[in-house]
Write an enzyme that holds these catalytic residues in place. Sequence first.
Site, PDB file in Angstrom:
ATOM      1  CG  ASP A 190      75.037  83.078  36.720  1.00  0.00           C
ATOM      2  OD1 ASP A 190      75.741  82.253  36.124  1.00  0.00           O
ATOM      3  OD2 ASP A 190      74.357  83.952  36.136  1.00  0.00           O
ATOM      4  CD  GLU A 200      68.057  84.850  42.562  1.00  0.00           C
ATOM      5  OE1 GLU A 200      68.737  83.838  42.306  1.00  0.00           O
ATOM      6  OE2 GLU A 200      67.435  85.477  41.689  1.00  0.00           O
ATOM      7  CE1 TYR A 204      66.817  86.934  37.050  1.00  0.00           C
ATOM      8  CE2 TYR A 204      67.322  87.723  34.839  1.00  0.00           C
ATOM      9  CZ  TYR A 204      67.633  87.641  36.182  1.00  0.00           C
ATOM     10  OH  TYR A 204      68.747  88.270  36.665  1.00  0.00           O
ATOM     11  CD  GLU A 261      69.473  89.371  39.875  1.00  0.00           C
ATOM     12  OE1 GLU A 261      69.413  88.403  39.094  1.00  0.00           O
ATOM     13  OE2 GLU A 261      70.126  89.348  40.934  1.00  0.00           O
TER      14      GLU A 261
HETATM   15  C1  BDP Z   1      69.658  85.549  39.199  1.00  0.00           C
HETATM   16  C2  BDP Z   1      70.894  85.736  40.073  1.00  0.00           C
HETATM   17  C3  BDP Z   1      72.075  86.310  39.293  1.00  0.00           C
HETATM   18  C4  BDP Z   1      72.224  85.543  37.994  1.00  0.00           C
HETATM   19  C5  BDP Z   1      70.949  85.687  37.191  1.00  0.00           C
HETATM   20  C6  BDP Z   1      71.056  84.980  35.831  1.00  0.00           C
HETATM   21  O1  BDP Z   1      70.599  86.587  41.169  1.00  0.00           O
HETATM   22  O2  BDP Z   1      73.237  86.224  40.080  1.00  0.00           O
HETATM   23  O3  BDP Z   1      73.346  85.951  37.267  1.00  0.00           O
HETATM   24  O4  BDP Z   1      69.934  85.084  37.915  1.00  0.00           O
HETATM   25  O5  BDP Z   1      70.774  83.799  35.769  1.00  0.00           O
HETATM   26  O6  BDP Z   1      68.834  84.596  39.703  1.00  0.00           O
HETATM   27  O7  BDP Z   1      71.459  85.615  34.874  1.00  0.00           O
END
Ligand code: BDP
Length: 672
Positions: A195, A455, A508, A544
């Site tokens: 991404d 990931e 997330y 993250e």
């Molecule tokens: C995570 C990835 C990261 C992405 C992020 C996203 O590690 O590189 O930018 O998601 O979607 O899974 O913002």
Amino acid sequence: MEQKFLFLLIQLICTRHVVGLLFPRESESRDMKDLSGRWKFRVDDSTDRNQSFREQWWEKPLHASGHVIDMPVPASYNDITQDSKIRDFVGWAWYETTFFAPASWKSSLAWLQVGSAHYNSIVWLNSIRVGDHSGGHLPFEFNVTNKLNYGATNRLTIAVNNTLTPTTLPPGTVNHYSKDQGYPDGYFTQKYDFDFFNYAGIHRPVKLYTTPHLRVSDIFTYTQTITQDPSVAAVNVFQVNITDAKDVASGAKSNAGYNITVVIKDAEGVTVANGTGQTGYLYVYFPKLWWPVGMSSEVGYLYTLEVYASAPSNGNAPAQIDVYRMPIGLRTIEVDETQLKINGKPFYFLGVGKHEDWDVRGKGFDWSMVVKDFNLLAWLGANSFRTSHYPYSEEIMQMCDERGIVVIDECPAVGMRSADNFVNETLLHHQQVVGEMVSRDRNHPSVVMWSVANEPLSSLPQAAGYFKTVLDYARSLDPSRPVTFVCNAHYDKDVATPYVDVVSINKYEGWYDDPGQLDVVEGRLKFYIDKWHQTRSKPIIHMEWGAGAIAGFHDNPSVMFTEDYLVDLMNRHFAVFDELRNDTDPFLIGEMIWNFADFNTAQGTNRVQGNKKGLFTRNRAPKWPAYVIRERYKELQKQNGTTRNRNSRREKHWERNYDVFQVQDAFEVLEL
Ligand code: BDP
């Protein structure tokens, strides 16, 4: 005591050796020339992308091949022009510059070091090919002594190809389309499963430097022990490699009979320890330890390691001495089953995920942006970041050392989302890249952990053997730091975290999981982190988390993509982090929000001019969530290493017994 140090030395001598590249520095014995500036540039946009090789563009000045344009180095070429064909170009991009080599360099060796160029590079000097390199985020260098025109002008040509394939790191695929379906002749696209925009070009400075024929070619040093009584000593182990051009030419064994002196000086230039020989240890009495921000009133204290190397005196010939100086910090890192400790004290990461990403220059190194980012990190109260998802420039690592910012150093294995990526060819390259990263960065006190991937598809059965091999390889290169990879597989499905020292998870909650459902965030997040802990019993970093927030978007009640939603989501995460931190037996060792700033990505239906999860916009203006993080990080920084509950579990020393885990479908262990 003596036996212990003998063991340390044996451990160091047994450390697998990779040839590191020392950061180019001037000294009494070394000159340097930075070739940064305005270069000539041309892309090979022929249908088969091979015209430049058929016509041998390196043979003559680049303008003889056709129209050339100006291109800054360092910079990504993508956003410099008004031409979308250059922004999205895939294939060979050609760079050229000229420079003068002083006649006085003739008696030395001359080296050409490229800080990084993405992805495959071929380098010619005065039409002679001097070498190739694969991989986009690490330096490479060539001995150009016999190719330079001394006392004259020289022409340097570098061709860089950004094509990604299933076995590059990061991987990608090239898809070809048929003319019969209405596509232009030869039309193809580059796809990748990560991404961030696949910026390309010469991203870091290109430097020429000289050394004597006998030179210091590599140094590895780290603090093995800080004795219980801090007034006594920090014990720093060192290993120096020297290379004699004479021996290289004759095939003789190097390092024999040479004089090597190693000196540690404090910040005032006073010698505090010295020794001789290729390998040994140095005691620094009354050491000033290296501490990250928040853990001491004196942060980022650096000593200088000076290495002198010379050949035994030979008749009347004056001894040539090579001198190399490098900042070092005295500090230890340990991991037990619940904590990561710096100098024996638990460290809690209050951090961010970052990118090397700026407008106009893309991934090009730029001091203005680098210093700005460090000022913003200080403003936020952050004590750490991860080099997501590739090693950053070494200048950034140097600033982390000075400013006491802790780094999780990650290699560019991102987007390994298909079984095609888990093959021996990738594994070999993965080891190569880990070797380059570790040998470049292992002397930086700020680097506390290696991350070998982000990931990957770690639920694939073959991921177990693959990652065991890569993680063990990193350990074999550096016995002084823990290793991890960043996992987004489910705790029930992942097969590779048995081999890490710290479990790093991306999750997330309230965004990709239960989107828009703020009320379930706390319960679901706590459940997930607890499950991970029950599964692996290792320290956990929430590496993250976050949500997209478009600067200036607001709503009440909050909805996704507003700044308000991210703030609401943060407060719910903080509640869980605090509960875990205040547990009687805490195992959560950090929270790293994604991302420091908005950044560019490939175009697609789920990105609006890039990824908007930044605390800052791409131009580094703060969004509301930045103020909220700042309040938390500043407050928690005061507590780092002092108030966390860490008394209930018996503290164990960091040991690595991985034999209890079954490796399925193990790869053959490949030697480089
Ligand atoms: C995570 C990835 C990261 C992405 C992020 C996203 O590690 O590189 O930018 O998601 O979607 O899974 O913002």
